[in-house]
Design a protein around this motif. Structure first.
Motif, PDB file in Angstrom:
ATOM      1  N   ALA A  27       0.819  -1.203   0.000  1.00  0.00           N
ATOM      2  CA  ALA A  27       0.000   0.000   0.000  1.00  0.00           C
ATOM      3  C   ALA A  27       0.858   1.259   0.000  1.00  0.00           C
ATOM      4  O   ALA A  27       0.465   2.290  -0.550  1.00  0.00           O
ATOM      5  N   ASP A  76      -2.588   3.605  -4.973  1.00  0.00           N
ATOM      6  CA  ASP A  76      -3.907   3.336  -5.537  1.00  0.00           C
ATOM      7  C   ASP A  76      -4.495   2.017  -5.047  1.00  0.00           C
ATOM      8  O   ASP A  76      -5.674   1.745  -5.294  1.00  0.00           O
ATOM      9  N   ARG A  98      -8.100  -4.142   1.943  1.00  0.00           N
ATOM     10  CA  ARG A  98      -8.545  -5.273   1.123  1.00  0.00           C
ATOM     11  C   ARG A  98      -7.389  -6.250   0.888  1.00  0.00           C
ATOM     12  O   ARG A  98      -7.580  -7.482   0.934  1.00  0.00           O
ATOM     13  N   ASP A 115      -5.910  -0.733  -2.279  1.00  0.00           N
ATOM     14  CA  ASP A 115      -6.647  -0.716  -1.009  1.00  0.00           C
ATOM     15  C   ASP A 115      -5.905  -1.622  -0.023  1.00  0.00           C
ATOM     16  O   ASP A 115      -5.966  -2.857  -0.125  1.00  0.00           O
TER      17      ASP A 115
END
Length: 602
Positions: free
Chosen positions: A129, A134, A139, A136
């Motif tokens: 990340a 960009d 997630r 997530d």
């Protein structure tokens, strides 16, 4: 095998009779048996040694032959072969007419994860990340810590710097796969022509590159065909001319406060498109998603030069005049009734300026008289008018090699009453693209043979059918020259390059019917050089507006024409068009307001 007994009965009995020792017989036979066993064992050992020697000799001979073959072959890097179905990722380059690269391939890597092989999935998610803002992170953390997940894509394309940063994480469950990606080294230049590409079938070790729009999709099969042996697709466009066109058109769009702009530069003799631009545009390296709502023409993906269907205004007036001269109904000096207004049923057709009782056919084009053009169209008749426009290619999509071409079908009236025939004669009621207009003007400029536009350089094609006689085409071209010298396109008289052309200003139709009062599409269709026509240039501005003569103006003579003149000044030297001693007629100057009135009738 029958073994010999150690104590044969006959010999034992005979030995006892003669007083010999029977045990000596047994010892003798035992010694013979042992000697026979040793003899057989020696023979087997000799056979095995011989077999092994032959095997070693054969192996060394095979290795020697292979080494000799390798020494005699060309050196090459070893390649790893991936298991599974092979994905053909190699795609041919696209170049301009001079061999300069417009689209090529670049080796890159993809990033994928195997969560079940990860040591610290949560830590890897946080690190990724940071490298890829960009993504997530939450997630990723959920996916990386899910024991049921065995595979997921993280990034389809990595830069070398990003790849090194991921490598530095040191997570064994993060893996890289080699692949080719499509690269457009010139960015926005020729973006609508090239279209773009995307990944098709994907594997961890390769990915298929497929075309998504423009010539990339139109020639997708050819670009991926191994039988072409990597030969590039050579387009007709000139990269230098294309760049200059886009730069000048962009500056003109801003100067004229236009919503959009389009430009087409067409080679008259071959029909090859030397430059074609649509603004706003995009970068095919990062192609935006299609707009799902609103007006499609608001999207940067919309190709105004090919897909834009516009009523092209007074640029159409030269067509009925050329046809009428071809039919011997008029000549340039024939006087036509131009009394305004003109009644057709319940409709009135007017000229912006009252030109008096009559004008010559030549002056009808120079002054851009609607009434005079309608009178000529009435002399031709509806059926002949329709047939002529159809032969010019204004009823069908252009066959240019782009997938978008099929969506650029002209909007042709289903019914053709007298009032429709009248309005079509001066460019209202029939909508076509700037590329259609360029091809039609090229047909007049090359002596009357139909010109079909193409994006492929050097393609051998038969000459098009004759649409209008050579004499009528030459007379029409001379009238277009007069428009630039003393008519509505005087701002397009680029010294040294003998420009001929026609302006056109058309009100924009409302989606629900009728026309806007303050929105127009301004066009200028030019041919240069006039004495030996080589190129057609069409410049279209969507909703231009400029302050001139103490007020706001939208007419093509003050918007599209100056932009087209700038394009010609910039492009003519690039194209190798030599300037000539071109002394124009004295400019019939007038106060600004009067000039606006003359120009507004285009």
């Amino acid at each position: 095998m029958i073994r010999k007994p150690l104590r044969p009965l006959a010999r034992i009995l005979r030995a006892r009779e003669t007083g010999q020792d029977p045990d000596a017989i047994e010892a003798e036979n035992r010694a013979e048996r042992q000697a026979a066993i040793q003899d057989r064992a020696r023979k087997r050992a000799e056979g095995r040694l011989l077999f092994m020697a032959m095997g070693f000799i054969f192996a060394f001979a095979l290795v020697g032959l292979r080494m000799g073959a390798l020494a005699a072959s060309e050196p090459a890097e070893p390649r790893a072969h991936a298991s599974g179905t092979q994905i053909l990722s190699q795609r041919a380059d696209i170049t301009d007419r001079r061999g300069r690269v417009l689209a090529t391939n670049m080796l890159t890597h993809s990033l994928y994860a195997q969560p079940n092989q990860m040591v610290d999935g949560a830590g890897a998610a946080e690190a990724l990340a940071r490298i890829f803002p960009d993504l997530d992170g939450a997630r990723l953390k959920k996916d990386f810590t899910d024991p049921a997940r065995k595979f997921l894509w993280v990034k389809k394309k990595l830069s070398p710097e990003q790849m090194q940063a991921v490598h530095d994480i040191g997570e064994p469950g993060l893996l890289f796969g080699p692949r080719e990606m499509r690269l457009y080294p010139n960015g926005h230049i020729a973006s609508h022509i090239l279209g773009g590409s995307a990944f098709g079938a994907e594997g961890v070790n390769s990915a298929e590159v497929i075309g998504t729009a423009g010539v990339e999709k139109a020639f997708d099969g050819w670009l991926r065909n191994p039988a072409n042996e990597g030969a590039p697709l050579t387009l007709s466009i000139d990269l230098t001319a294309q760049t200059a066109m886009e730069e000048v058109l962009s500056a003109g769009k801003r100067r004229m406060n236009a919503k959009g702009a389009a430009g087409v530069l067409l080679e008259i003799e071959t029909g090859e498109i030397v430059a074609m631009a649509s603004l706003p545009d995009f970068d095919p390296n990062d192609r935006p998603r299609p707009a799902l709502k609103g007006d499609p023409s608001d999207s940067p993906l919309f190709n105004r030069a090919v897909q834009g269907q516009y009523e092209l205004g007074s640029t159409f007036k030269i067509f009925p005049v050329a046809q009428a001269m071809d039919l011997k109904l008029v000549n340039p000096n024939t006087h036509i009734n131009t009394t305004t207004p003109m009644k057709i049923g319940k409709y009135s057709i007017r000229d912006y300026h009252n030109y008096g009782a009559s004008l010559s056919v030549s002056d009808i084009i120079v002054k851009s008289s609607n009434v005079g053009t309608v009178r000529i169209a009435q002399m031709i008749g509806v059926e002949r008018q329709k047939a002529f426009l159809e032969r010019l290619g204004l009823f069908d999509p252009t066959p240019v090699e782009m997938v978008e071409a099929s969506t650029g079908r002209p909007i042709v009236p289903q019914r053709w009453p007298a009032v429709t025939a009248a309005t079509v004669s001066f460019g209202h009621g029939l909508a076509a693209s700037p590329l259609h207009l360029a091809a039609a003007y090229a047909t007049l400029a090359n002596g009357g043979h139909k010109v079909t536009p193409t994006l492929v350089h050097g393609k051998s094609r038969a000459r098009g059918e004759r649409v209008v006689s050579e004499q009528a085409a030459k007379l029409a071209l001379s009238m277009l020259r007069e428009v630039v010298l003393r008519g509505t396109a005087r701002a397009g008289n680029v010294e040294g390059y003998q420009v001929a052309g026609k302006t056109g200003t058309a009100d924009k139709p409302r989606p629900g019917g009728g026309y806007y009062q303050n929105k127009v599409v301004a066009n200028f269709a030019a041919v240069f050089p006039y004495d030996a026509p080589k190129y057609v240039l069409v410049v279209t501005l969507d909703e231009p507006s400029i302050n001139a003569g103490g007020g706001e103006s939208r007419v093509a003579g003050l918007t599209a024409v100056p932009v087209a003149a700038d394009v010609i000044r910039r492009l003519a030297p690039v194209l190798g068009v030599r300037p000539v001693d071109d002394k124009p007629l004295p400019d019939i100057d007038a106060p600004p307001k009067s000039r606006l009135k003359v120009a507004a009738n285009d």
